[in-house]
Design a protein around this motif. Structure first.
Motif, mmCIF file in Angstrom:
data_model
loop_
_atom_site.group_PDB
_atom_site.id
_atom_site.type_symbol
_atom_site.label_atom_id
_atom_site.label_comp_id
_atom_site.label_asym_id
_atom_site.label_seq_id
_atom_site.Cartn_x
_atom_site.Cartn_y
_atom_site.Cartn_z
ATOM 1 N N LEU A 157 9.040 -8.137 -10.163
ATOM 2 C CA LEU A 157 9.356 -8.565 -8.806
ATOM 3 C C LEU A 157 9.045 -7.434 -7.833
ATOM 4 O O LEU A 157 9.631 -6.357 -7.911
ATOM 5 C CB LEU A 157 10.839 -8.922 -8.746
ATOM 6 N N ILE A 158 8.103 -7.673 -6.943
ATOM 7 C CA ILE A 158 7.699 -6.645 -5.991
ATOM 8 C C ILE A 158 7.988 -7.104 -4.568
ATOM 9 O O ILE A 158 7.941 -8.291 -4.264
ATOM 10 C CB ILE A 158 6.207 -6.274 -6.131
ATOM 11 N N LEU A 173 0.869 -5.230 -0.477
ATOM 12 C CA LEU A 173 0.908 -6.236 -1.536
ATOM 13 C C LEU A 173 -0.390 -6.216 -2.337
ATOM 14 O O LEU A 173 -0.377 -6.239 -3.577
ATOM 15 C CB LEU A 173 1.143 -7.608 -0.906
ATOM 16 N N LYS A 174 -1.518 -6.144 -1.648
ATOM 17 C CA LYS A 174 -2.809 -6.103 -2.333
ATOM 18 C C LYS A 174 -2.933 -4.859 -3.214
ATOM 19 O O LYS A 174 -3.439 -4.933 -4.344
ATOM 20 C CB LYS A 174 -3.941 -6.120 -1.308
ATOM 21 N N SER A 221 -2.885 -3.283 -9.558
ATOM 22 C CA SER A 221 -2.527 -2.661 -10.842
ATOM 23 C C SER A 221 -2.868 -3.558 -12.020
ATOM 24 O O SER A 221 -2.989 -3.086 -13.160
ATOM 25 C CB SER A 221 -1.039 -2.290 -10.874
ATOM 26 N N THR A 222 -3.067 -4.862 -11.790
ATOM 27 C CA THR A 222 -3.460 -5.757 -12.886
ATOM 28 C C THR A 222 -4.852 -5.426 -13.405
ATOM 29 O O THR A 222 -5.223 -5.862 -14.492
ATOM 30 C CB THR A 222 -3.433 -7.226 -12.445
ATOM 31 N N ALA A 251 0.205 -13.472 -0.384
ATOM 32 C CA ALA A 251 0.750 -13.618 -1.744
ATOM 33 C C ALA A 251 0.135 -14.818 -2.454
ATOM 34 O O ALA A 251 -0.312 -14.708 -3.606
ATOM 35 C CB ALA A 251 2.270 -13.740 -1.690
ATOM 36 N N LEU A 252 0.099 -15.958 -1.781
ATOM 37 C CA LEU A 252 -0.447 -17.147 -2.429
ATOM 38 C C LEU A 252 -1.944 -16.988 -2.687
ATOM 39 O O LEU A 252 -2.453 -17.396 -3.732
ATOM 40 C CB LEU A 252 -0.180 -18.390 -1.580
#
Length: 321
Positions: free
Chosen positions: A282-283, A291-292, A297-298, A40-41
């Protein structure tokens, strides 16, 4: 990772924030939880969202986060925006729930110990409490900011009227009330009936939870209920009947998503961010790879006019069915 300003505050939140509701409890895989946070980070997700009763058991998600934070993230504390909440059932007795000054103060003190933090960046009242005057809840949150235990405050699940009243009280006190957390997805658009306008009018941020409807807005249920899926588990929030009732809508949306070159989940997340009043989505994630995939989607947040019209037609038919 794109960032958006949270209301009229100085805070910039990532378009995607990480929720620790699932996969961070005592019985989950610790190594997997640790890798999700590290990923995430690396992806630019600097906002991590918890609550006192996330687990199971209650409190264990904060404890697991605290352990991982001390292993990996102490040097990066000032890059992280950590939130937690209180207001749902936490411990037996009259003060382990709801929105009294006693309950909120005790809960945040316990959360800080579990996470081994001096302060949280954001503390939410998790839901409105019909038995406690909203003034008491607001004054309690203001007091926790003044004590240095939270930098900002927010509310979750408040109605439009409750949000407006809380905003007026916080403004009078000078409390940094910056955000509303609400359920919002393609299949649950209730906040479009007033709350979205309310947060916009009062310059508040909005963070959407359950954006994929517990997995319903993914490619997983397009052909029914797979074995070992969340919907096949009788103890899950997601039931087989709910999936089947929404399947026609989900299949129609998935067709548009695939034409866009996205998974259904990626399109559903991008669709929420198409409204600039949505600060962050929030996912959750069961793995670093998931997560990736969601964050990808961005790469395509824009929708053509024809895509928007097609999606509106599907969602309007869904709302009237």
């Amino acid at each position: 990772m794109p960032y958006r300003r949270c209301g009229n505050s100085g805070i910039m939140l990532p378009c995607f924030s990480l929720g620790l509701w699932h996969n961070f409890g005592q019985y989950d895989n610790f190594a997997n939880a640790r890798q999700i946070l590290r990923t995430a980070l690396d992806l630019g997700i600097t906002h991590w969202d918890l609550a006192n009763n996330y687990g199971p058991p209650y409190g264990s998600a904060e404890e697991v986060f605290g352990r991982i934070k001390n292993m990996d993230f102490v040097p990066y504390r000032d890059e992280l925006f950590i939130s937690t909440k209180a207001g749902y059932d936490m411990w037996p007795g009259p003060y382990g729930n709801n929105g009294s000054r006693k309950s909120l103060t005790a809960s945040l003190n316990q959360s800080l110990k579990r996470m081994d933090l001096d302060y949280v960046d954001l503390f939410y009242h998790h839901r409105p409490d019909p038995d406690t005057p909203i003034e008491e809840t607001v004054y309690a949150l203001d007091s926790l900011v003044k004590q240095g235990k939270a930098l900002y405050v927010g509310v979750s699940r408040y109605s439009e009227e409750q949000t407006a009243k809380a905003h007026a009280l916080f403004k009078e006190l000078g409390t940094p009330f910056i955000i509303h957390q609400s359920r919002y997805s393609m299949l649950d658009r209730h906040i479009e009936e007033g709350l979205l306008d309310c947060v916009g009018e009062h310059d508040l941020g909005l963070i959407a939870f359950s954006p994929l409807e517990q997995g319903m807005l993914t490619d997983r249920y397009l052909k029914g209920i797979p074995e070992n899926s969340r919907a096949s588990n009788q103890h899950s929030y997601l039931s087989e009947s709910l999936v089947l009732d929404n399947q026609e809508t989900v299949v129609a949306l998935a067709e548009i998503a695939h034409q866009r070159g996205q998974s259904l989940a990626q399109m559903a997340l991008a669709w929420l961010l198409n409204d600039q009043r949505v600060t962050s989505v929030l996912i959750g994630a069961s793995s670093p790879q998931q997560l990736k995939e969601n964050v990808a989607s961005t790469e395509k947040l824009e929708f053509s006019e024809s895509e928007q019209q097609a999606i509106r037609a599907i969602l309007t038919a869904h709302s009237s069915s």
